[in-house]
Scaffold this motif. Structure first.
Motif, mmCIF file in Angstrom:
data_model
loop_
_atom_site.group_PDB
_atom_site.id
_atom_site.type_symbol
_atom_site.label_atom_id
_atom_site.label_comp_id
_atom_site.label_asym_id
_atom_site.label_seq_id
_atom_site.Cartn_x
_atom_site.Cartn_y
_atom_site.Cartn_z
ATOM 1 N N ASP A 1 13.750 38.531 5.480
ATOM 2 C CA ASP A 1 14.187 39.927 5.641
ATOM 3 C C ASP A 1 13.185 40.739 6.448
ATOM 4 O O ASP A 1 12.898 41.908 6.149
ATOM 5 C CB ASP A 1 14.412 40.582 4.276
ATOM 6 C CG ASP A 1 15.643 40.045 3.575
ATOM 7 O OD1 ASP A 1 16.517 39.495 4.278
ATOM 8 O OD2 ASP A 1 15.735 40.163 2.339
ATOM 9 N N GLY A 2 12.618 40.109 7.474
ATOM 10 C CA GLY A 2 11.699 40.812 8.357
ATOM 11 C C GLY A 2 10.275 40.905 7.852
ATOM 12 O O GLY A 2 9.424 41.491 8.536
ATOM 13 N N GLU A 3 9.969 40.346 6.692
ATOM 14 C CA GLU A 3 8.617 40.400 6.142
ATOM 15 C C GLU A 3 8.040 38.993 6.045
ATOM 16 O O GLU A 3 8.763 38.016 5.818
ATOM 17 C CB GLU A 3 8.622 41.052 4.754
ATOM 18 C CG GLU A 3 9.025 42.518 4.763
ATOM 19 C CD GLU A 3 8.832 43.151 3.396
ATOM 20 O OE1 GLU A 3 8.233 42.490 2.530
ATOM 21 O OE2 GLU A 3 9.281 44.291 3.213
ATOM 22 N N LEU A 4 6.724 38.898 6.201
ATOM 23 C CA LEU A 4 6.023 37.634 6.084
ATOM 24 C C LEU A 4 5.755 37.350 4.613
ATOM 25 O O LEU A 4 5.108 38.144 3.916
ATOM 26 C CB LEU A 4 4.701 37.683 6.860
ATOM 27 C CG LEU A 4 3.875 36.397 6.871
ATOM 28 C CD1 LEU A 4 4.646 35.266 7.548
ATOM 29 C CD2 LEU A 4 2.532 36.626 7.566
ATOM 30 N N MET B 1 17.157 24.760 -7.726
ATOM 31 C CA MET B 1 15.749 25.054 -7.515
ATOM 32 C C MET B 1 15.572 26.530 -7.175
ATOM 33 O O MET B 1 16.304 27.082 -6.360
ATOM 34 C CB MET B 1 15.197 24.186 -6.391
ATOM 35 C CG MET B 1 15.286 22.687 -6.650
ATOM 36 S SD MET B 1 14.231 22.182 -8.021
ATOM 37 C CE MET B 1 12.624 22.497 -7.320
ATOM 38 N N ASP B 2 14.572 27.145 -7.810
ATOM 39 C CA ASP B 2 14.206 28.532 -7.533
ATOM 40 C C ASP B 2 12.789 28.575 -6.989
ATOM 41 O O ASP B 2 11.948 27.716 -7.304
ATOM 42 C CB ASP B 2 14.302 29.395 -8.790
ATOM 43 C CG ASP B 2 15.742 29.574 -9.260
ATOM 44 O OD1 ASP B 2 16.652 29.348 -8.431
ATOM 45 O OD2 ASP B 2 15.948 29.912 -10.437
ATOM 46 N N VAL B 3 12.518 29.572 -6.163
ATOM 47 C CA VAL B 3 11.186 29.757 -5.598
ATOM 48 C C VAL B 3 10.737 31.183 -5.861
ATOM 49 O O VAL B 3 11.556 32.100 -6.020
ATOM 50 C CB VAL B 3 11.168 29.470 -4.077
ATOM 51 C CG1 VAL B 3 11.521 28.025 -3.800
ATOM 52 C CG2 VAL B 3 12.121 30.394 -3.335
ATOM 53 N N VAL B 4 9.428 31.340 -5.918
ATOM 54 C CA VAL B 4 8.818 32.663 -6.049
ATOM 55 C C VAL B 4 8.054 32.941 -4.770
ATOM 56 O O VAL B 4 7.181 32.157 -4.370
ATOM 57 C CB VAL B 4 7.885 32.739 -7.271
ATOM 58 C CG1 VAL B 4 7.222 34.108 -7.357
ATOM 59 C CG2 VAL B 4 8.663 32.449 -8.551
ATOM 60 N N LEU B 5 8.422 34.035 -4.108
ATOM 61 C CA LEU B 5 7.820 34.413 -2.836
ATOM 62 C C LEU B 5 6.851 35.566 -3.050
ATOM 63 O O LEU B 5 7.118 36.485 -3.835
ATOM 64 C CB LEU B 5 8.905 34.823 -1.832
ATOM 65 C CG LEU B 5 10.035 33.815 -1.590
ATOM 66 C CD1 LEU B 5 11.067 34.402 -0.630
ATOM 67 C CD2 LEU B 5 9.488 32.509 -1.049
ATOM 68 N N LYS B 6 5.752 35.519 -2.331
ATOM 69 C CA LYS B 6 4.750 36.575 -2.401
ATOM 70 C C LYS B 6 4.657 37.250 -1.049
ATOM 71 O O LYS B 6 4.420 36.602 -0.026
ATOM 72 C CB LYS B 6 3.391 35.990 -2.785
ATOM 73 C CG LYS B 6 2.275 37.028 -2.860
ATOM 74 C CD LYS B 6 0.954 36.377 -3.207
ATOM 75 C CE LYS B 6 -0.171 37.404 -3.247
ATOM 76 N NZ LYS B 6 -1.484 36.775 -3.574
ATOM 77 N N GLN C 1 1.979 42.633 -1.573
ATOM 78 C CA GLN C 1 1.516 41.885 -2.739
ATOM 79 C C GLN C 1 2.561 41.893 -3.854
ATOM 80 O O GLN C 1 2.228 41.897 -5.038
ATOM 81 C CB GLN C 1 0.188 42.470 -3.258
ATOM 82 C CG GLN C 1 -0.955 42.407 -2.265
ATOM 83 C CD GLN C 1 -1.314 40.973 -1.892
ATOM 84 O OE1 GLN C 1 -1.305 40.082 -2.734
ATOM 85 N NE2 GLN C 1 -1.622 40.768 -0.619
ATOM 86 N N ALA C 2 3.839 41.891 -3.478
ATOM 87 C CA ALA C 2 4.932 41.879 -4.453
ATOM 88 C C ALA C 2 5.508 40.481 -4.535
ATOM 89 O O ALA C 2 5.405 39.676 -3.599
ATOM 90 C CB ALA C 2 6.012 42.879 -4.048
ATOM 91 N N LEU C 3 6.125 40.162 -5.679
ATOM 92 C CA LEU C 3 6.730 38.854 -5.908
ATOM 93 C C LEU C 3 8.253 38.968 -5.848
ATOM 94 O O LEU C 3 8.834 39.924 -6.368
ATOM 95 C CB LEU C 3 6.296 38.292 -7.267
ATOM 96 C CG LEU C 3 4.794 38.045 -7.440
ATOM 97 C CD1 LEU C 3 4.503 37.524 -8.840
ATOM 98 C CD2 LEU C 3 4.264 37.075 -6.385
#
Length: 715
Positions: A17-20, A33-38, A43-45
């Motif tokens: 969504d345009g963010e690294l 499968m689920d993933v957690v993005l940082k 610094q949000a999850l």
């Protein structure tokens, strides 16, 4: 070797969504499968589904090393290899074998598929690669650098990397010409879309003048005359200006820039196309025995391509003719007795494979010329005959929607336009009197070849539609589930019934009478007076000298329906029983043919100029005598005479067609029979004019040649 794969795990970075973002955790969820993005910036999850992450267009993986991507400036292997000729492909295969021998010692690249004598000593695996390059260069007579380049290209792209490169820099119109000159030439060509056709020399001069005025002298290099002509020849393919007709150029210029869209019928009767065209063949006027142009009006079911209505009219088409075509969808015309069995439909119009006809089994089968289909929507153009108040009102009552096509957009009625071309190429151009689609295609004197009368020409067209057009496969009639299968209109009709499970059939054939024109008249003791004509019938007895409940302009009058092409009868609907009845004109028994309203009005004018106290009987008799003598001298009289040549009317459709199948020209066209070689066609005896002993030969010639000379003069 680069890889098209990318590893995704903890630590992989993505653009989401345009963010690294960076994957910090992967675990099994309830739905996968689920993933957690940082997020690296906030610094949000973020928690997301792994499957959704891979298939989302808003997510892009950032690879750790270089590899192939979809936007590389490199043509796919299929495109590169498809451009090669047979010799070039053999050269690539041979070159790839040499490269594999350099790398592995085997031309096939595998020890299991080794050829006799492989590996050769100079290409064994223990030989340094540089020595193998040198050995292959000596063997092929090429440089070592060339062999190294082959190996690099093969390791990067396989055999496609060894293919000769085709320079595409010179492709496209005006590739070697300044693009500003080409753009200006296109601008000048587009400006002539609605104008008369220009010459290429004029376009070049106007382009050069505009270049100088816009960019000043010497700024843009002007191509030579020969180069300019080549550029215009390339631009002609995209912007037709010089080769096609101006009408065709305008049609191409009006094409939409986006995707072509169209209505997609799903069953028979969903859409009916109606249109009128002037035929490219001359017909014979049975009254004046001269040629005349005819117009063909048809109704076509879009889903099946079945022609449900045909109307051939002289000179021009009236709204009643359009109503007659729609009427034939309710009541199909009877088939001619000499038609082949496969061309005849059951009387109800439903195929035999769908409905078993008991009468046909018993041997009392009555055939129809086509299927009975009640349209749900009629697609028409903006002609006055299709948008008259009467026709639109009747369609509204019968639940038929009217959908006008866009102005000057023939592709909105593509199937019927294609039918007009098919009938011209497959039937009309074989007939005598064919004049071609335009003046440039016309013969020296096609009028003199006109052979068929109007009713005979219509019978030929009906038979061709039933025997040929409805029974041969069409490229556009396909089942999407079986793309290779081509069906005929008759087969498509059966397919549509099986697919939809039903067909829209006429609820009541008498509904067709509502397409007739109506006038309000009081019922007198002698009947009704309509346009100076008296009609009578037993059905009027309960309403003689009785005022009707209608108000306004029609106060006291009863609605009487009639057909302008046949005023010998009118039609009355009993308000109590709601049944239709036929009213006969008092002078109809003396007529052996239908009489139009225009013809009767002209006859009255003719009688008024000749007699002091004319009446209808005298006027009609005088008009028929005038026609029989070939003295029709006005355009109005000629047009009415052509109308009278028709033997079928809007309501009396049950009359049998003329047996024109025995004519030699029809037999040749329909391929039903060929006349014997030694048998000459019968020619009717033409009676000689009455002559006396004192008549000179030139007087006789003048009499014969001028017999019909004044029949076609305009008023």
């Amino acid at each position: 070797m680069s890889s098209a794969a990318v590893r995704i795990g903890v630590g992989t970075r993505l653009v989401h969504d345009g963010e690294l973002v960076e994957i910090v955790e992967i675990h099994a969820g309830r739905t996968g499968m689920d993933v957690v993005l940082k997020c690296t910036s906030k610094q949000a999850l973020i928690r997301a589904s792994f499957n959704e992450l891979l298939t989302s267009g808003a997510t892009r993986v950032i690879p750790e090393r270089d590899g192939p991507t979809g936007d590389d400036d490199f043509e796919p292997a299929g495109v590169v290899l498809a451009q090669l000729s047979g010799d070039e492909r053999n050269e690539v295969i041979d070159r790839a074998a040499h490269v594999r021998e350099v790398l592995t010692g085997f031309r096939s690249g595998s020890k299991e598929l080794a050829l006799p004598g492989e590996p050769r000593s100079e290409y064994r695996g223990d030989v340094p690669l540089s020595r193998r390059y040198a050995s292959k260069a000596r063997e092929l007579g090429a440089g070592v650098r060339s062999i190294e380049r082959w190996v690099q290209q093969f390791q990067k792209s396989g055999e496609a990397g060894l293919a000769p490169t085709h320079d595409r820099a010179g492709a496209g119109p005006g590739a070697n010409v300044d693009s500003r000159w080409t753009e200006t030439a296109v601008e000048v060509m587009v400006e002539h879309a609605d104008q008369s056709r220009p010459s290429q020399t004029m376009v070049i001069k106007r382009t050069n003048a505009r270049i100088v005025a816009r960019f000043c002298e010497g700024v843009v290099e002007v191509p030579s005359r020969a180069t300019a002509f080549r550029v215009l020849a390339e631009l002609e393919k995209r912007y037709p200006t010089f080769r096609l007709s101006t009408k065709r150029n305008r049609d191409i210029a009006d094409r939409p820039d986006g995707l072509y869209g169209k209505l997609r019928p799903t069953r028979p009767g969903e859409y009916m196309l109606m249109d009128t065209t002037r035929l490219d063949v001359f017909a014979m006027d049975p009254i004046t025995l001269r040629w005349v142009q005819a117009e063909l009006t048809i109704g076509m079911d879009w889903y099946t391509r079945c022609v449900t209505g045909i109307r051939l009219t002289p000179v021009s088409t009236k709204s009643v003719d359009a109503a007659a075509v729609l009427y034939q969808s309710y009541r199909p015309r009877p088939a001619c007795k000499n038609w082949p069995t496969h061309a005849v439909w059951p009387e109800h119009g439903v195929p035999r494979s769908v409905l078993v006809d008991v009468q046909a089994v018993d041997g009392t089968f009555v055939g129809a010329a086509g299927p009975a289909i009640v349209p749900e929507t009629v697609v028409i153009d903006h002609g006055k005959i299709y948008v008259s108040e009467h026709m639109t009102s009747v369609c509204q009552r019968l639940g038929i929607s009217i959908q006008p096509a866009r102005l000057r957009t023939g592709r909105d009625k593509g199937p019927v336009e294609r039918f007009f071309r098919t009938i011209r190429e497959d039937l009309l151009q074989i007939l005598p009197g064919y004049k071609g689609p335009d003046i440039h295609s016309r013969g020296l004197d096609p009028e003199s070849e006109a052979f068929f009368y109007l009713d005979e020409l219509e019978a030929i067209i009906r038979e061709w539609v039933a025997v040929e057009y409805h029974r041969r496969p069409h490229d556009s009639l396909v089942d999407p589930h079986v793309p290779g299968l081509r069906m005929s209109p008759a087969q498509m009709f059966e397919h549509g019934i099986a697919r939809a499970g039903y067909i829209e059939a006429p609820r009541d054939p008498d509904l067709a009478y509502e397409f007739l024109k109506a006038e309000f008249r009081k019922v007198q003791h002698y009947g009704v007076d309509l346009g100076g004509r008296r009609y009578n019938g037993m059905s009027l007895s309960p309403y003689r000298n009785v005022a009707s409940p209608f108000k306004g302009k029609a106060k006291g009058g009863w609605p009487i329906h009639y057909e302008p092409d046949d005023v010998t009868r009118a039609y009355f609907r009993d308000p109590e029983t709601r049944k239709w009845h036929t009213l006969m004109w008092e002078h109809a028994p003396s007529m052996e043919m239908p009489l139009s309203q225009d013809a009767l009005q002209f006859a009255r004018k003719l009688a008024a100029s000749k007699y002091t106290y004319p009446d209808d009987r005298l006027a009609v008799t005088d008009l028929l005598e005038r026609w029989n003598l070939g003295l029709g001298s006005t355009l109005a009289e000629r047009r009415m005479a052509l109308r009278l040549s028709r033997e079928d009317t809007l309501i009396d459709q049950s009359a049998a067609l003329n047996d024109v199948g025995t004519l030699p020209s029809v037999a040749r066209v329909m391929a039903t029979a060929d006349p014997p070689a030694d048998e000459e066609p019968d020619t009717p005896d033409v009676p000689d004019p009455e002559t006396g002993d004192d008549d000179a030969e030139d007087e006789l010639d003048d009499y014969v040649s001028d017999f019909y000379a004044d029949a076609l003069e305009d008023a």
